[in-house]
Design a protein around this motif. Structure first.
Motif, PDB file in Angstrom:
ATOM      1  N   GLU A 170       0.986  -1.241   0.095  1.00  9.36           N
ATOM      2  CA  GLU A 170      -0.158  -0.028   0.034  1.00  9.36           C
ATOM      3  C   GLU A 170       0.765   1.166   0.036  1.00  9.36           C
ATOM      4  OE1 GLU A 170      -3.681   1.721   2.584  1.00  9.36           O
ATOM      5  OE2 GLU A 170      -3.235   0.190   3.315  1.00  9.36           O
ATOM      6  N   ARG A 171       1.575   1.070   0.521  1.00  2.00           N
ATOM      7  CA  ARG A 171       2.915   2.435   0.891  1.00  2.00           C
ATOM      8  C   ARG A 171       3.451   2.967  -0.708  1.00  2.00           C
ATOM      9  NH1 ARG A 171       8.055   3.312   4.874  1.00  2.00           N
ATOM     10  NH2 ARG A 171       8.561   5.208   4.566  1.00  2.00           N
ATOM     11  N   PHE A 172       4.116   1.587  -1.171  1.00  2.28           N
ATOM     12  CA  PHE A 172       4.172   1.252  -2.164  1.00  2.28           C
ATOM     13  C   PHE A 172       3.682   2.049  -3.728  1.00  2.28           C
ATOM     14  CE2 PHE A 172       6.263  -0.605  -5.764  1.00  2.28           C
ATOM     15  CZ  PHE A 172       7.769  -0.508  -6.050  1.00  2.28           C
ATOM     16  N   GLU A 173       2.917   1.449  -3.647  1.00  5.28           N
ATOM     17  CA  GLU A 173       1.373   2.401  -4.526  1.00  5.28           C
ATOM     18  C   GLU A 173       1.339   4.073  -4.059  1.00  5.28           C
ATOM     19  OE1 GLU A 173      -1.838  -1.744  -4.951  1.00  5.28           O
ATOM     20  OE2 GLU A 173      -1.875  -0.246  -3.232  1.00  5.28           O
ATOM     21  N   ASP A 174       1.318   4.061  -2.895  1.00  3.11           N
ATOM     22  CA  ASP A 174       1.037   5.526  -2.928  1.00  3.11           C
ATOM     23  C   ASP A 174       2.560   5.677  -3.328  1.00  3.11           C
ATOM     24  OD1 ASP A 174      -1.159   5.004  -1.254  1.00  3.11           O
ATOM     25  OD2 ASP A 174      -0.681   5.220   0.430  1.00  3.11           O
ATOM     26  N   ARG A 175       3.137   5.956  -2.646  1.00  4.70           N
ATOM     27  CA  ARG A 175       5.033   6.605  -2.946  1.00  4.70           C
ATOM     28  C   ARG A 175       4.475   6.381  -5.165  1.00  4.70           C
ATOM     29  NH1 ARG A 175       9.735   6.203   0.406  1.00  4.70           N
ATOM     30  NH2 ARG A 175       8.790   7.002   2.071  1.00  4.70           N
ATOM     31  N   LEU A 176       4.527   5.495  -5.187  1.00  2.00           N
ATOM     32  CA  LEU A 176       4.394   5.782  -7.261  1.00  2.00           C
ATOM     33  C   LEU A 176       3.709   6.764  -7.747  1.00  2.00           C
ATOM     34  CD1 LEU A 176       4.707   1.439  -8.280  1.00  2.00           C
ATOM     35  CD2 LEU A 176       6.623   3.345  -8.200  1.00  2.00           C
ATOM     36  N   SER A 177       2.382   5.993  -6.967  1.00  2.00           N
ATOM     37  CA  SER A 177       1.531   7.141  -7.436  1.00  2.00           C
ATOM     38  C   SER A 177       1.609   8.560  -7.510  1.00  2.00           C
ATOM     39  CB  SER A 177       0.314   6.751  -7.154  1.00  2.00           C
ATOM     40  OG  SER A 177      -0.978   5.287  -6.916  1.00  2.00           O
ATOM     41  N   ARG A 178       2.617   8.958  -5.812  1.00  2.00           N
ATOM     42  CA  ARG A 178       2.868   9.909  -6.473  1.00  2.00           C
ATOM     43  C   ARG A 178       3.820  10.887  -7.656  1.00  2.00           C
ATOM     44  NH1 ARG A 178       5.695  10.535  -0.985  1.00  2.00           N
ATOM     45  NH2 ARG A 178       3.534  10.988  -0.099  1.00  2.00           N
ATOM     46  N   GLY A 179       4.949   9.237  -7.536  1.00  2.00           N
ATOM     47  CA  GLY A 179       6.067   9.587  -8.696  1.00  2.00           C
ATOM     48  C   GLY A 179       4.508   9.984 -10.065  1.00  2.00           C
ATOM     49  N   THR A 180       4.124   9.600 -10.371  1.00  2.00           N
ATOM     50  CA  THR A 180       3.514   9.707 -12.012  1.00  2.00           C
ATOM     51  C   THR A 180       3.675  11.636 -11.876  1.00  2.00           C
ATOM     52  OG1 THR A 180       1.033   9.641 -11.280  1.00  2.00           O
ATOM     53  CG2 THR A 180       1.777   7.780 -10.910  1.00  2.00           C
ATOM     54  N   ARG A 181       2.978  12.196 -11.199  1.00  2.00           N
ATOM     55  CA  ARG A 181       2.896  13.355 -11.595  1.00  2.00           C
ATOM     56  C   ARG A 181       4.471  13.808 -12.324  1.00  2.00           C
ATOM     57  NH1 ARG A 181       0.841  18.751 -11.259  1.00  2.00           N
ATOM     58  NH2 ARG A 181       1.603  20.169 -10.480  1.00  2.00           N
ATOM     59  N   TYR A 182       5.244  13.115 -11.766  1.00  2.00           N
ATOM     60  CA  TYR A 182       6.548  13.888 -11.907  1.00  2.00           C
ATOM     61  C   TYR A 182       7.749  13.097 -12.815  1.00  2.00           C
ATOM     62  CZ  TYR A 182       5.779  16.409  -8.269  1.00  2.00           C
ATOM     63  OH  TYR A 182       5.334  17.118  -6.586  1.00  2.00           O
ATOM     64  N   ASP A 183       6.759  11.564 -13.572  1.00  2.00           N
ATOM     65  CA  ASP A 183       7.308  10.847 -14.022  1.00  2.00           C
ATOM     66  C   ASP A 183       8.017  10.968 -15.293  1.00  2.00           C
ATOM     67  OD1 ASP A 183       7.858   7.834 -14.291  1.00  2.00           O
ATOM     68  OD2 ASP A 183       6.662   7.813 -16.125  1.00  2.00           O
ATOM     69  N   GLU A 184       7.228  11.758 -16.125  1.00  2.00           N
ATOM     70  CA  GLU A 184       7.432  12.547 -17.902  1.00  2.00           C
ATOM     71  C   GLU A 184       8.921  13.104 -17.534  1.00  2.00           C
ATOM     72  OE1 GLU A 184       6.784  11.540 -20.684  1.00  2.00           O
ATOM     73  OE2 GLU A 184       4.936  10.422 -20.125  1.00  2.00           O
ATOM     74  N   MET A 185       8.781  14.362 -16.433  1.00  2.00           N
ATOM     75  CA  MET A 185      10.358  15.612 -15.755  1.00  2.00           C
ATOM     76  C   MET A 185      11.222  14.518 -16.198  1.00  2.00           C
ATOM     77  SD  MET A 185      11.824  16.757 -13.347  1.00  2.00           S
ATOM     78  CE  MET A 185      11.180  16.464 -11.989  1.00  2.00           C
ATOM     79  N   ILE A 186      11.240  13.124 -14.435  1.00  2.00           N
ATOM     80  CA  ILE A 186      12.115  12.492 -14.421  1.00  2.00           C
ATOM     81  C   ILE A 186      13.122  11.872 -15.420  1.00  2.00           C
ATOM     82  CG2 ILE A 186      13.343  11.156 -12.961  1.00  2.00           C
ATOM     83  CD1 ILE A 186      10.893  11.495 -10.697  1.00  2.00           C
TER      84      ILE A 186
END
Length: 469
Positions: free
Chosen positions: A83-99
């Motif tokens: 669940e924690r890993f999902e939350d972190r990956l979900s937050r990361g989708t906002r910055y995925d293209e940029m990174i």
């Protein structure tokens, strides 16, 4: 980007990796714009282009998926910590293209984006107990050495795009230092390049003919690296394995709005509240896009690029130009001519608190009796700037374990700063270069900004936080 008239910075094209002649020039331009500015228009890169080059931009994780530590974290990320890993990956989708774009532009594998997941869970405002800040968890000295502004007014560690640029620069230097090994570079990012370098020299015989990325695992098998660093690379590999195929591991990732923006160069002391009103964006939008601006204003000493929601740059510029200066500035200025003016009395007369007044005047000098020294100009903040100011720890404070660099930092360790040489450091501590190399298990004399060097022999172990974190 759209609405922006500034030319690309002189070094903006440095490190952009060339591709096959079949790659359309429009895709190159889009990738470059995204790498430098983060504009929404640059996200329109064809899926076929991404698929064609995918093999060039990934870490070799398959060779290590059965390693005991890697398997442990794969089970953890897909099991009890899912669940924690999902939350972190979900937050990361906002910055995925940029990174991913910035890693590609620097010639690094996209999978290194998972370092930000491990470091902070893709949180731009993460703050560790050791005073590491931002998505990439830089200490203040290392951040400055890799080109970020970190002071009372601005902390670019909190800017997702600028801190990613800095992480790419730092990882590139580390990769060069460790002979092209990305896993040793990642270990050095966590544990410090000095410690990794000393370990490679100390255990050279035990590691024998081991080459490539296997060198990290050979070093980790020795009783030398801290447990956190031993587990850091396995976490990176496991994160890549699970995140590449979330469906296989039963993960449900929520896609967030893609991080993108326009930029506008604004005068010193411009209020972010005025920017919000001029742009039509909400205060929370402006605050989130400009996390590096700590006090609700651009710095008083320099013009600064302010980030705006995509498509709002032109009308924001026109709206701000139509305002009188007093409406654009985050503060007014009063001269203290003398007498017995205290901070509290001045704050009360200005309609702000003493804390708010001090926040906008960090260098204000007072007498022993607590009165403001005459002759100084005091900034009196306006309410909008106060509302957007962040009450965050002083960025100049940098901790190593329980000590601070400015206070009781260990005298046994030297933090290499930009421009320093091994000869200069040795002279500073009354050592020969040979002795300094011996203390640190180094064969050469090259040192990197952010590296920690042992400058005297120690008989007890002292906990020191990596300069890269």
């Amino acid at each position: 980007p759209s609405e922006q008239n500034a030319a690309l910075p002189p070094d903006s094209m440095a490190g952009i990796r060339s591709h096959a002649d079949t790659v359309a020039s429009s895709e190159e331009v889009a990738r470059t714009v995204l790498a430098v500015f983060g504009d929404a228009a640059a996200l329109k890169v064809s899926t076929s282009f991404a698929a064609e080059l995918e093999h060039e931009w990934v870490l070799d994780v398959r060779s290590y998926e059965t390693h005991e530590r890697v398997a442990h974290y794969v089970d953890l990320f897909s099991g009890s910590a899912r669940e924690r890993f999902e939350d972190r990956l979900s937050r990361g989708t906002r910055y995925d293209e940029m990174i991913r774009s910035k890693l590609r532009a620097g010639g690094l594998p996209e999978d290194l984006k998972y370092l930000a997941l491990i470091e902070s869970g893709f949180d731009p405002n993460a703050y560790s107990r050791a005073a590491a800040v931002g998505m990439w968890q830089f200490m203040s000295s290392t951040a400055r050495d890799v080109g970020l502004r970190v002071d009372w007014w601005v902390d670019e560690r909190r800017d997702p795009a600028l801190s990613t640029d800095a992480a790419v620069r730092f990882l590139t230097e580390l990769q060069k230092q460790f002979g092209g090994s990305l896993y040793l570079a990642a270990a050095a990012y966590n544990g410090g390049p000095g410690r990794v370098s000393r370990g490679l020299s100390r255990f050279a015989d035990e590691m024998g003919e081991v080459e490539g990325e296997d060198r990290f695992f050979a070093l980790a098998d020795q009783d030398y690296l801290k447990a956190e660093t031993k587990n850091y690379v396995p976490q990176l590999i496991a994160a890549a394995l699970v995140a590449r195929m979330p469906d296989l591991y039963g993960l449900r990732i929520r896609a967030e709005t893609t991080y993108s923006y326009d930029s506008l160069l604004m005068a010193p002391g411009t209020s972010l509240a005025a920017v919000s009103a001029a742009s039509g964006a909400t205060v929370s939008q402006i605050r989130e896009l400009n996390g590096a601006l700590l006090r609700g204003t651009t710095p008083p000493d320099a013009a600064y690029w302010v980030k705006l929601p995509p498509g709002t740059g032109l009308h924001t510029s026109l709206a701000l130009d139509s305002l009188p200066e007093s409406s654009r500035l985050a503060y007014s200025t009063r001269a203290v001519k003398g007498g017995r003016t205290s901070i509290s009395s001045l704050a009360k007369s200005a309609g702000v608190t003493s804390k708010q007044l001090t926040m906008f005047n960090p260098s204000l000098r007072t007498t022993k009796s607590g009165y403001i020294v005459a002759g100084q100009k005091v900034r009196v903040p306006e309410s909008g700037a106060v509302a957007l100011a962040r009450d965050v720890p002083n960025p100049s404070i940098e901790k190593y374990g329980t000590a601070t660099v400015s206070g009781t930092a260990s005298k046994s360790v030297h933090l290499v700063r930009r421009g320093e040489t091994m000869g200069g450091i040795a002279k500073k501590y009354g050592l020969t270069v040979a002795r300094l190399r011996s203390l640190n298990g180094m064969k050469g004399t090259r040192v990197l900004a952010g590296q920690t060097l042992r400058v005297r022999a120690v008989t007890t172990k002292k906990a020191t936080k990596s300069a890269a974190r």
